[in-house]
Design a protein around this motif. Structure first.
Motif, PDB file in Angstrom:
ATOM      1  N   ALA A 165       0.846  -1.199   0.000  1.00  0.00           N
ATOM      2  CA  ALA A 165       0.000   0.000   0.000  1.00  0.00           C
ATOM      3  C   ALA A 165       0.875   1.241   0.000  1.00  0.00           C
ATOM      4  N   ILE A 166       0.626   2.139  -0.933  1.00  0.00           N
ATOM      5  CA  ILE A 166       1.363   3.395  -1.030  1.00  0.00           C
ATOM      6  C   ILE A 166       0.398   4.550  -0.801  1.00  0.00           C
ATOM      7  N   VAL A 167       0.739   5.426   0.130  1.00  0.00           N
ATOM      8  CA  VAL A 167      -0.072   6.617   0.378  1.00  0.00           C
ATOM      9  C   VAL A 167       0.093   7.573  -0.790  1.00  0.00           C
ATOM     10  N   VAL A 168      -1.016   8.103  -1.272  1.00  0.00           N
ATOM     11  CA  VAL A 168      -1.009   8.917  -2.491  1.00  0.00           C
ATOM     12  C   VAL A 168      -1.496  10.340  -2.203  1.00  0.00           C
ATOM     13  N   GLU A 169      -0.762  11.300  -2.692  1.00  0.00           N
ATOM     14  CA  GLU A 169      -1.226  12.688  -2.650  1.00  0.00           C
ATOM     15  C   GLU A 169      -2.273  12.859  -3.747  1.00  0.00           C
ATOM     16  N   LYS A 170      -3.485  13.096  -3.351  1.00  0.00           N
ATOM     17  CA  LYS A 170      -4.615  13.106  -4.281  1.00  0.00           C
ATOM     18  C   LYS A 170      -4.435  14.123  -5.412  1.00  0.00           C
ATOM     19  N   ASP A 171      -4.147  15.353  -5.088  1.00  0.00           N
ATOM     20  CA  ASP A 171      -4.155  16.412  -6.095  1.00  0.00           C
ATOM     21  C   ASP A 171      -3.087  16.211  -7.173  1.00  0.00           C
ATOM     22  N   SER A 172      -1.942  15.632  -6.797  1.00  0.00           N
ATOM     23  CA  SER A 172      -0.838  15.491  -7.749  1.00  0.00           C
ATOM     24  C   SER A 172      -0.829  14.166  -8.492  1.00  0.00           C
ATOM     25  N   TYR A 173      -1.394  13.108  -7.878  1.00  0.00           N
ATOM     26  CA  TYR A 173      -1.167  11.781  -8.445  1.00  0.00           C
ATOM     27  C   TYR A 173      -2.408  10.916  -8.670  1.00  0.00           C
ATOM     28  N   LEU A 174      -3.549  11.270  -8.116  1.00  0.00           N
ATOM     29  CA  LEU A 174      -4.710  10.382  -8.218  1.00  0.00           C
ATOM     30  C   LEU A 174      -5.144  10.168  -9.667  1.00  0.00           C
ATOM     31  N   LEU A 175      -5.220  11.222 -10.435  1.00  0.00           N
ATOM     32  CA  LEU A 175      -5.638  11.113 -11.836  1.00  0.00           C
ATOM     33  C   LEU A 175      -4.669  10.239 -12.621  1.00  0.00           C
ATOM     34  N   GLU A 176      -3.376  10.512 -12.498  1.00  0.00           N
ATOM     35  CA  GLU A 176      -2.374   9.742 -13.239  1.00  0.00           C
ATOM     36  C   GLU A 176      -2.377   8.272 -12.813  1.00  0.00           C
ATOM     37  N   LEU A 177      -2.556   8.012 -11.524  1.00  0.00           N
ATOM     38  CA  LEU A 177      -2.594   6.636 -11.045  1.00  0.00           C
ATOM     39  C   LEU A 177      -3.815   5.891 -11.576  1.00  0.00           C
ATOM     40  N   SER A 178      -4.935   6.596 -11.691  1.00  0.00           N
ATOM     41  CA  SER A 178      -6.132   5.942 -12.226  1.00  0.00           C
ATOM     42  C   SER A 178      -5.875   5.472 -13.654  1.00  0.00           C
ATOM     43  N   ARG A 179      -5.167   6.276 -14.438  1.00  0.00           N
ATOM     44  CA  ARG A 179      -4.835   5.874 -15.805  1.00  0.00           C
ATOM     45  C   ARG A 179      -3.884   4.683 -15.786  1.00  0.00           C
ATOM     46  N   TYR A 180      -2.892   4.734 -14.920  1.00  0.00           N
ATOM     47  CA  TYR A 180      -1.945   3.623 -14.805  1.00  0.00           C
ATOM     48  C   TYR A 180      -2.682   2.321 -14.490  1.00  0.00           C
ATOM     49  N   VAL A 181      -3.629   2.387 -13.556  1.00  0.00           N
ATOM     50  CA  VAL A 181      -4.416   1.199 -13.188  1.00  0.00           C
ATOM     51  C   VAL A 181      -5.227   0.704 -14.381  1.00  0.00           C
ATOM     52  N   HIS A 182      -5.922   1.600 -15.038  1.00  0.00           N
ATOM     53  CA  HIS A 182      -6.812   1.198 -16.126  1.00  0.00           C
ATOM     54  C   HIS A 182      -6.074   0.699 -17.369  1.00  0.00           C
ATOM     55  N   LEU A 183      -4.825   1.123 -17.552  1.00  0.00           N
ATOM     56  CA  LEU A 183      -4.067   0.683 -18.719  1.00  0.00           C
ATOM     57  C   LEU A 183      -3.374  -0.668 -18.517  1.00  0.00           C
ATOM     58  N   ASN A 184      -3.479  -1.232 -17.321  1.00  0.00           N
ATOM     59  CA  ASN A 184      -2.772  -2.482 -17.042  1.00  0.00           C
ATOM     60  C   ASN A 184      -3.054  -3.607 -18.034  1.00  0.00           C
ATOM     61  N   PRO A 185      -4.282  -3.799 -18.497  1.00  0.00           N
ATOM     62  CA  PRO A 185      -4.529  -4.918 -19.425  1.00  0.00           C
ATOM     63  C   PRO A 185      -3.724  -4.839 -20.723  1.00  0.00           C
ATOM     64  N   VAL A 186      -3.309  -3.633 -21.128  1.00  0.00           N
ATOM     65  CA  VAL A 186      -2.496  -3.513 -22.347  1.00  0.00           C
ATOM     66  C   VAL A 186      -1.088  -3.021 -22.054  1.00  0.00           C
ATOM     67  N   ARG A 187      -0.818  -2.744 -20.793  1.00  0.00           N
ATOM     68  CA  ARG A 187       0.515  -2.258 -20.414  1.00  0.00           C
ATOM     69  C   ARG A 187       1.518  -3.404 -20.354  1.00  0.00           C
ATOM     70  N   VAL A 188       1.054  -4.585 -19.983  1.00  0.00           N
ATOM     71  CA  VAL A 188       1.918  -5.756 -19.891  1.00  0.00           C
ATOM     72  C   VAL A 188       1.299  -6.896 -20.696  1.00  0.00           C
ATOM     73  N   GLY A 189       2.077  -7.940 -20.921  1.00  0.00           N
ATOM     74  CA  GLY A 189       1.531  -9.112 -21.592  1.00  0.00           C
ATOM     75  C   GLY A 189       1.493  -8.981 -23.102  1.00  0.00           C
ATOM     76  N   PRO A 190       0.668  -9.793 -23.743  1.00  0.00           N
ATOM     77  CA  PRO A 190       0.692  -9.915 -25.214  1.00  0.00           C
ATOM     78  C   PRO A 190       0.164  -8.701 -25.963  1.00  0.00           C
ATOM     79  N   TYR A 191      -0.510  -7.782 -25.271  1.00  0.00           N
ATOM     80  CA  TYR A 191      -1.132  -6.656 -25.977  1.00  0.00           C
ATOM     81  C   TYR A 191      -0.303  -5.373 -25.951  1.00  0.00           C
ATOM     82  N   ARG A 192       0.833  -5.392 -25.282  1.00  0.00           N
ATOM     83  CA  ARG A 192       1.559  -4.138 -25.084  1.00  0.00           C
ATOM     84  C   ARG A 192       2.146  -3.570 -26.370  1.00  0.00           C
ATOM     85  N   ASN A 193       2.365  -4.409 -27.368  1.00  0.00           N
ATOM     86  CA  ASN A 193       2.954  -3.916 -28.623  1.00  0.00           C
ATOM     87  C   ASN A 193       1.917  -3.735 -29.733  1.00  0.00           C
ATOM     88  N   ARG A 194       0.654  -3.827 -29.399  1.00  0.00           N
ATOM     89  CA  ARG A 194      -0.397  -3.611 -30.393  1.00  0.00           C
ATOM     90  C   ARG A 194      -0.527  -2.122 -30.709  1.00  0.00           C
TER      91      ARG A 194
END
Length: 327
Positions: free
Chosen positions: A104-133
């Motif tokens: 668990a990492i404590v997150v500063e909401k104003d600076s990082y929450l939006l960017e982290l949400s994108r990082y989380v949502h991109l996981n299915p294509v960020r790693v594995g067989p779809y990352r180079n599509r």
């Protein structure tokens, strides 16, 4: 290496991850995934925790949560035990499902929450067989991926009642169209990897946020947390380099070369300088033969990946880090 801090206070935001034992799958089928979400929803309700984003992968999950009652540990204990027990009964097995404690990492909401949400949502294509599509293919894959909160960010018809969307969308004028563009732009132009900015293995935030957390910890009566304040204190980068060179019995000059026979040792020095000082990766690169900051980032990631399978390297990092933590 010192155990990461468990920082708890009302309305704290966290990025939480948990992996399967030996990186094995924690879901055997969609029935498991539905069971996981059912247990997650129940635990959120019981402990009054807000969920801002999630994604289920084959052998791990990511959650972005907020704890109005400062009760992350209780929530995660209940949730993980609840799912593990149900999973074991369903598959007639016994034993641990996860690899150690959740992270668990404590997150500063104003600076990082939006960017982290994108990082989380991109996981299915960020790693594995779809990352180079292609970008369009990746967007189609994300649109069809049913095991994340992304759909509700793109359409009100896909909202889940137990996911809180307003905090993240509020940073884009509450526009779902803009959030979808934000996701698309990340695929097209690239996106930040927030883990390079984590301090003390536990905090993602700017200097002002770090100082506020230090004040919170100082005021707590917890004997366990007080000594761990040292993870926020800085050490001179030269002292870190000296500790690494002494441990491996090589010269600092050899360790600092742009091209060296001791690549792993150099990566350890980079990683520990990043952990124990507040200098940027660009500045770290200058100390190692003027290499590019992106090379520093790649070398640190390569080291972290290697530590998963090479116990000798892992023990070395932990031993040097523990000695630095005691300074």
């Amino acid at each position: 290496m010192a155990r990461p801090l468990r920082i708890a206070y009302p309305n704290a935001y966290y990025h939480v991850t948990c992996r399967g034992n030996d990186r094995r799958a924690i879901f055997k089928d969609d029935g498991d995934r539905r069971l996981f979400l059912e247990k997650l929803k129940t635990s959120l309700e019981i402990y009054g925790v807000k969920l801002h984003a999630y994604v289920l992968m084959s052998n791990h999950f990511h959650l972005l949560v907020e704890t109005p009652k400062a009760n992350l540990a209780e929530f995660m204990r209940h949730f993980n035990i609840s799912y593990t027990g149900s999973y074991n009964r369903r598959h007639k097995r016994i034993g641990h499902l996860y690899q150690g404690r959740y992270k668990a990492i404590v997150v500063e909401k104003d600076s990082y929450l939006l960017e982290l949400s994108r990082y989380v949502h991109l996981n299915p294509v960020r790693v594995g067989p779809y990352r180079n599509r292609s970008q369009n293919e990746q967007l189609r894959i994300l649109d069809k991926y049913p095991w994340s909160s992304l759909a509700g960010y793109g359409s009100t018809k896909e909202k889940q009642s137990w996911v809180s969307y307003d905090e993240v969308l509020g940073q884009l004028g509450s526009s779902r169209r803009k959030y979808r563009e934000f996701i698309s732009d990340g695929l097209k132009r690239g996106y930040a990897t927030p883990w390079d900015e984590v301090k003390g293995q536990s905090v993602l935030g700017n200097e002002k946020f770090l100082e506020k957390l230090k004040d919170r910890i100082r005021k707590t009566r917890s004997r366990r947390e007080q000594p761990a304040l040292r993870v926020f204190e800085t050490i001179d980068a030269g002292d870190v380099l000296k500790s690494v060179s002494r441990y491996f019995r090589i010269t600092e000059q050899e360790l600092s070369k742009k091209r060296t026979l001791h690549r792993d040792y150099r990566a350890i020095a980079m990683e520990l300088i990043h952990r124990h000082t507040r200098i940027s990766q660009e500045e770290i690169g200058k100390r190692f033969g003027n290499i590019d900051y992106s090379t520093v980032s790649r070398e640190r990631k390569r080291l972290r990946d290697k530590m998963e399978s090479d116990q000798s390297i892992k023990r070395s990092v932990e031993a040097i880090a523990a000695a630095l933590d005691q300074r």
